[in-house]
Design a protein around this motif. Structure first.
Motif, PDB file in Angstrom:
ATOM      1  N   PRO A   8       0.805  -1.225   0.000  1.00  0.00           N
ATOM      2  CA  PRO A   8       0.000   0.000   0.000  1.00  0.00           C
ATOM      3  C   PRO A   8       0.838   1.276   0.000  1.00  0.00           C
ATOM      4  CG  PRO A   8      -0.079  -1.057   2.139  1.00  0.00           C
ATOM      5  CD  PRO A   8       0.656  -1.990   1.225  1.00  0.00           C
ATOM      6  N   ILE A   9       2.056   1.198   0.463  1.00  0.00           N
ATOM      7  CA  ILE A   9       2.910   2.385   0.474  1.00  0.00           C
ATOM      8  C   ILE A   9       3.452   2.672  -0.929  1.00  0.00           C
ATOM      9  CG2 ILE A   9       5.066   3.356   1.387  1.00  0.00           C
ATOM     10  CD1 ILE A   9       4.386   1.800   3.989  1.00  0.00           C
ATOM     11  N   ALA A  10       3.800   1.628  -1.656  1.00  0.00           N
ATOM     12  CA  ALA A  10       4.350   1.801  -3.008  1.00  0.00           C
ATOM     13  C   ALA A  10       3.271   2.111  -4.046  1.00  0.00           C
ATOM     14  CB  ALA A  10       5.121   0.555  -3.423  1.00  0.00           C
ATOM     15  N   CYS A  11       2.047   1.645  -3.811  1.00  0.00           N
ATOM     16  CA  CYS A  11       0.964   1.799  -4.783  1.00  0.00           C
ATOM     17  C   CYS A  11       0.659   3.278  -5.029  1.00  0.00           C
ATOM     18  CB  CYS A  11      -0.284   1.086  -4.294  1.00  0.00           C
ATOM     19  SG  CYS A  11      -1.646   1.159  -5.479  1.00  0.00           S
ATOM     20  N   ARG A  12       0.465   3.610  -6.310  1.00  0.00           N
ATOM     21  CA  ARG A  12       0.131   4.978  -6.710  1.00  0.00           C
ATOM     22  C   ARG A  12      -1.242   5.071  -7.388  1.00  0.00           C
ATOM     23  NH1 ARG A  12       2.944   6.197  -3.197  1.00  0.00           N
ATOM     24  NH2 ARG A  12       5.166   6.550  -3.364  1.00  0.00           N
ATOM     25  N   ALA A  13      -2.035   4.025  -7.257  1.00  0.00           N
ATOM     26  CA  ALA A  13      -3.424   3.998  -7.730  1.00  0.00           C
ATOM     27  C   ALA A  13      -3.565   4.224  -9.230  1.00  0.00           C
ATOM     28  CB  ALA A  13      -4.274   5.002  -6.948  1.00  0.00           C
ATOM     29  N   ARG A  50       0.641 -11.097 -15.532  1.00  0.00           N
ATOM     30  CA  ARG A  50       0.571  -9.890 -16.359  1.00  0.00           C
ATOM     31  C   ARG A  50       0.202  -8.662 -15.527  1.00  0.00           C
ATOM     32  NH1 ARG A  50      -1.670 -13.196 -20.434  1.00  0.00           N
ATOM     33  NH2 ARG A  50      -3.759 -12.503 -19.975  1.00  0.00           N
ATOM     34  N   ALA A  51      -0.719  -8.828 -14.595  1.00  0.00           N
ATOM     35  CA  ALA A  51      -1.126  -7.708 -13.743  1.00  0.00           C
ATOM     36  C   ALA A  51       0.046  -7.225 -12.891  1.00  0.00           C
ATOM     37  CB  ALA A  51      -2.300  -8.111 -12.852  1.00  0.00           C
ATOM     38  N   ALA A  52       0.803  -8.150 -12.314  1.00  0.00           N
ATOM     39  CA  ALA A  52       1.965  -7.773 -11.498  1.00  0.00           C
ATOM     40  C   ALA A  52       3.027  -7.090 -12.360  1.00  0.00           C
ATOM     41  CB  ALA A  52       2.539  -8.995 -10.800  1.00  0.00           C
ATOM     42  N   CYS A  55       2.206  -3.318 -13.285  1.00  0.00           N
ATOM     43  CA  CYS A  55       2.185  -2.288 -12.244  1.00  0.00           C
ATOM     44  C   CYS A  55       3.390  -1.365 -12.371  1.00  0.00           C
ATOM     45  CB  CYS A  55       2.181  -2.944 -10.862  1.00  0.00           C
ATOM     46  SG  CYS A  55       2.151  -1.736  -9.535  1.00  0.00           S
ATOM     47  N   PRO A  56       3.171  -0.085 -12.710  1.00  0.00           N
ATOM     48  CA  PRO A  56       4.292   0.836 -12.883  1.00  0.00           C
ATOM     49  C   PRO A  56       5.033   1.138 -11.578  1.00  0.00           C
ATOM     50  CG  PRO A  56       2.219   1.972 -13.285  1.00  0.00           C
ATOM     51  CD  PRO A  56       1.901   0.537 -13.017  1.00  0.00           C
ATOM     52  N   ALA A  57       4.366   0.961 -10.445  1.00  0.00           N
ATOM     53  CA  ALA A  57       4.991   1.221  -9.148  1.00  0.00           C
ATOM     54  C   ALA A  57       5.581  -0.044  -8.526  1.00  0.00           C
ATOM     55  CB  ALA A  57       3.970   1.825  -8.197  1.00  0.00           C
ATOM     56  N   LEU A  58       5.410  -1.182  -9.204  1.00  0.00           N
ATOM     57  CA  LEU A  58       5.869  -2.487  -8.691  1.00  0.00           C
ATOM     58  C   LEU A  58       5.270  -2.791  -7.315  1.00  0.00           C
ATOM     59  CD1 LEU A  58       9.615  -2.298  -9.766  1.00  0.00           C
ATOM     60  CD2 LEU A  58       7.702  -3.305 -11.023  1.00  0.00           C
ATOM     61  N   ALA A  59       4.040  -2.364  -7.105  1.00  0.00           N
ATOM     62  CA  ALA A  59       3.378  -2.559  -5.818  1.00  0.00           C
ATOM     63  C   ALA A  59       2.592  -3.864  -5.744  1.00  0.00           C
ATOM     64  CB  ALA A  59       2.444  -1.386  -5.534  1.00  0.00           C
ATOM     65  N   LEU A  60       2.253  -4.439  -6.884  1.00  0.00           N
ATOM     66  CA  LEU A  60       1.513  -5.695  -6.909  1.00  0.00           C
ATOM     67  C   LEU A  60       2.509  -6.831  -7.060  1.00  0.00           C
ATOM     68  CD1 LEU A  60      -1.384  -6.920  -6.979  1.00  0.00           C
ATOM     69  CD2 LEU A  60      -1.161  -6.921  -9.460  1.00  0.00           C
ATOM     70  N   ARG A  61       2.394  -7.811  -6.169  1.00  0.00           N
ATOM     71  CA  ARG A  61       3.348  -8.919  -6.194  1.00  0.00           C
ATOM     72  C   ARG A  61       2.616 -10.247  -6.212  1.00  0.00           C
ATOM     73  NH1 ARG A  61       5.902  -5.627  -1.953  1.00  0.00           N
ATOM     74  NH2 ARG A  61       7.450  -4.362  -3.029  1.00  0.00           N
ATOM     75  N   LEU A  62       3.160 -11.161  -6.983  1.00  0.00           N
ATOM     76  CA  LEU A  62       2.648 -12.520  -7.043  1.00  0.00           C
ATOM     77  C   LEU A  62       3.675 -13.409  -6.371  1.00  0.00           C
ATOM     78  CD1 LEU A  62       0.470 -14.464  -8.133  1.00  0.00           C
ATOM     79  CD2 LEU A  62       1.855 -14.655 -10.198  1.00  0.00           C
ATOM     80  N   ARG A  63       3.270 -14.108  -5.320  1.00  0.00           N
ATOM     81  CA  ARG A  63       4.201 -14.935  -4.559  1.00  0.00           C
ATOM     82  C   ARG A  63       3.609 -16.315  -4.345  1.00  0.00           C
ATOM     83  NH1 ARG A  63       7.011 -11.090  -0.308  1.00  0.00           N
ATOM     84  NH2 ARG A  63       6.747  -9.153  -1.412  1.00  0.00           N
TER      85      ARG A  63
END
Length: 66
Positions: A8-13, A50-52, A55-63
Motif C-alpha cells: 500500500p505504500i508503493a501503490c500509486r493507484a 501480467r497484472a503484477a 504495475c508501474p509502481a511495482l506494488a503488486l506482487r505474485l508470490r
C-alpha cells in the motif's frame, strides 16, 4: 497456490492491475486496488503475472503461498 499482495505504500493507484485482472482485483473510490481473496486460482495465473508486471509502481506482487 500463489497469492497476490499489494504494497500500500508503493501503490500509486494507477489501476492497471484491475484492468488486467478484474476477476480478482477491484479499486476503491480513490483508485487503490482491493485484492479479493489473495489466492490466485490456477486458470488466472497467467493474468495475475501480467497484472503484477503491468504495475508501474511495482506494488503488486505474485508470490508462492506457503
Amino acid at each position: 497456490m500463489n497469492r497476490l499482495t499489494v504494497d500500500p505504500i508503493a501503490c500509486r493507484a494507477h489501476g492497471l492491475c484491475a484492468d488486467v485482472l478484474p476477476e480478482l482485483i477491484t479499486v476503491d473510490e480513490w483508485g487503490y486496488p482491493i485484492v479479493r481473496g489473495g489466492k490466485v486460482p490456477e486458470p488466472l495465473l497467467a493474468e495475475a503475472r501480467r497484472a503484477a508486471a503491468a504495475c508501474p509502481a511495482l506494488a503488486l506482487r505474485l508470490r508462492k503461498a506457503e
